[in-house]
Motif scaffolding. Sequence first.
Motif, PDB file in Angstrom:
ATOM      1  N   ALA A 178     -94.239  20.763 -83.522  1.00 37.59           N
ATOM      2  CA  ALA A 178     -94.399  19.316 -83.373  1.00 37.59           C
ATOM      3  C   ALA A 178     -95.851  18.940 -83.086  1.00 37.59           C
ATOM      4  O   ALA A 178     -96.250  17.789 -83.282  1.00 37.59           O
ATOM      5  CB  ALA A 178     -93.495  18.799 -82.251  1.00 37.59           C
ATOM      6  N   GLU A 179     -96.655  19.894 -82.638  1.00 40.82           N
ATOM      7  CA  GLU A 179     -98.071  19.652 -82.355  1.00 40.82           C
ATOM      8  C   GLU A 179     -98.873  19.942 -83.617  1.00 40.82           C
ATOM      9  O   GLU A 179     -98.862  21.078 -84.118  1.00 40.82           O
ATOM     10  CB  GLU A 179     -98.541  20.535 -81.210  1.00 40.82           C
ATOM     11  N   PRO A 180     -99.596  18.950 -84.168  1.00 41.76           N
ATOM     12  CA  PRO A 180    -100.277  19.101 -85.452  1.00 41.76           C
ATOM     13  C   PRO A 180    -101.206  20.312 -85.535  1.00 41.76           C
ATOM     14  O   PRO A 180    -101.205  21.032 -86.538  1.00 41.76           O
ATOM     15  CB  PRO A 180    -101.056  17.791 -85.602  1.00 41.76           C
ATOM     16  N   LEU A 181    -102.001  20.561 -84.493  1.00 39.64           N
ATOM     17  CA  LEU A 181    -102.938  21.679 -84.541  1.00 39.64           C
ATOM     18  C   LEU A 181    -102.212  23.012 -84.638  1.00 39.64           C
ATOM     19  O   LEU A 181    -102.549  23.870 -85.462  1.00 39.64           O
ATOM     20  CB  LEU A 181    -103.850  21.654 -83.313  1.00 39.64           C
ATOM     21  N   TRP A 182    -101.191  23.193 -83.814  1.00 40.14           N
ATOM     22  CA  TRP A 182    -100.446  24.455 -83.842  1.00 40.14           C
ATOM     23  C   TRP A 182     -99.645  24.598 -85.125  1.00 40.14           C
ATOM     24  O   TRP A 182     -99.477  25.705 -85.657  1.00 40.14           O
ATOM     25  CB  TRP A 182     -99.548  24.563 -82.613  1.00 40.14           C
ATOM     26  N   ASP A 183     -99.173  23.477 -85.645  1.00 40.91           N
ATOM     27  CA  ASP A 183     -98.491  23.526 -86.933  1.00 40.91           C
ATOM     28  C   ASP A 183     -99.443  24.032 -88.011  1.00 40.91           C
ATOM     29  O   ASP A 183     -99.074  24.873 -88.840  1.00 40.91           O
ATOM     30  CB  ASP A 183     -97.969  22.135 -87.294  1.00 40.91           C
ATOM     31  N   ALA A 184    -100.683  23.536 -88.016  1.00 42.98           N
ATOM     32  CA  ALA A 184    -101.673  23.979 -88.995  1.00 42.98           C
ATOM     33  C   ALA A 184    -101.968  25.475 -88.842  1.00 42.98           C
ATOM     34  O   ALA A 184    -102.093  26.198 -89.836  1.00 42.98           O
ATOM     35  CB  ALA A 184    -102.962  23.167 -88.837  1.00 42.98           C
ATOM     36  N   ILE A 185    -102.065  25.936 -87.596  1.00 44.39           N
ATOM     37  CA  ILE A 185    -102.345  27.357 -87.354  1.00 44.39           C
ATOM     38  C   ILE A 185    -101.194  28.218 -87.879  1.00 44.39           C
ATOM     39  O   ILE A 185    -101.415  29.231 -88.571  1.00 44.39           O
ATOM     40  CB  ILE A 185    -102.582  27.611 -85.851  1.00 44.39           C
ATOM     41  N   TYR A 186     -99.967  27.813 -87.576  1.00 41.07           N
ATOM     42  CA  TYR A 186     -98.807  28.579 -88.047  1.00 41.07           C
ATOM     43  C   TYR A 186     -98.712  28.559 -89.575  1.00 41.07           C
ATOM     44  O   TYR A 186     -98.393  29.575 -90.206  1.00 41.07           O
ATOM     45  CB  TYR A 186     -97.512  28.026 -87.437  1.00 41.07           C
ATOM     46  N   GLN A 187     -98.975  27.391 -90.176  1.00 37.77           N
ATOM     47  CA  GLN A 187     -98.932  27.293 -91.632  1.00 37.77           C
ATOM     48  C   GLN A 187     -99.977  28.202 -92.263  1.00 37.77           C
ATOM     49  O   GLN A 187     -99.709  28.907 -93.261  1.00 37.77           O
ATOM     50  CB  GLN A 187     -99.183  25.841 -92.077  1.00 37.77           C
ATOM     51  N   PHE A 188    -101.182  28.202 -91.696  1.00 33.38           N
ATOM     52  CA  PHE A 188    -102.256  29.039 -92.236  1.00 33.38           C
ATOM     53  C   PHE A 188    -101.901  30.523 -92.107  1.00 33.38           C
ATOM     54  O   PHE A 188    -102.129  31.314 -93.043  1.00 33.38           O
ATOM     55  CB  PHE A 188    -103.571  28.749 -91.512  1.00 33.38           C
TER      56      PHE A 188
END
Length: 260
Positions: A57-67
């Motif tokens: 739900a946190e945009p930054l952590w979502d980006a890290i997980y996606q990457f």
Amino acid sequence: MAPSDRYRRARLGWEIALVLLVSVGQSAIYSVVSFIRAATRAPISQQQTQLNPSRSAEPLWDAIYQFLDIFFSLALVALAVYLLWEPANNALRRIGLDFRRFGSDVMRGVVLVVLIGAPGIGVYAIGRAIGQSITVVPAPLDSSWWVIALLILAALRAGLTEEVIFLGYLFDRLRRLGWSWSGIIVSTALLRGSYHLYQGWPSALGNVVMGLVFGWCYKRWGRVMPLVVAHTIIDIVAFVGYPLAAAWWPAIFAPPASGS
């Protein structure tokens, strides 16, 4: 058959099985199970699946997980290329995953986008119209500035994963096992279709046709790069353009008001 040949064939068979079980084969099994589960619940037309779902739900952590997800998926592509590598025989050149003919590769890829991409949209629209395609929900484009960049990377990941493993790797390995070209093209196309069955059988059938066309092109051209280019462009349009299509044609592309 000599014992050494039997050992080589057995080892090659195990290698193929293991590569598939950690890559596209694993995804195909999950896709088939997902489709069976969906088909035994509510009507297919009332259900939905998400492209590139959020991991946090946190945009930054979502980006890290996606990457990280993209990174580890590309590591499997690198593993397939590594297994193809032989002394004095560059695997990237052998399967045509290089930039020696980049201009013609891009041109061929664009032609394939026109031949495969546009009909693919029609297949999905028909599947929705007859109630046999699961609604595909795209990732929203307005959550963070890096979303589009990650979606483009995800499209490149899909292009490399499917074309390098389905074509570059499996074509080489199955030929070494003595399979015919027609058997290889058909079997990899069916595997590609099962890989996308989670979207419904019309999409799976469309991907079987795509696999037959791509397999024929790879056999003829001996290069995987045009197919990676085509697949990446098709997925960029799907990942980035789909939310716009859902806004313009909600009856076809938007998710149902209710469903599981």
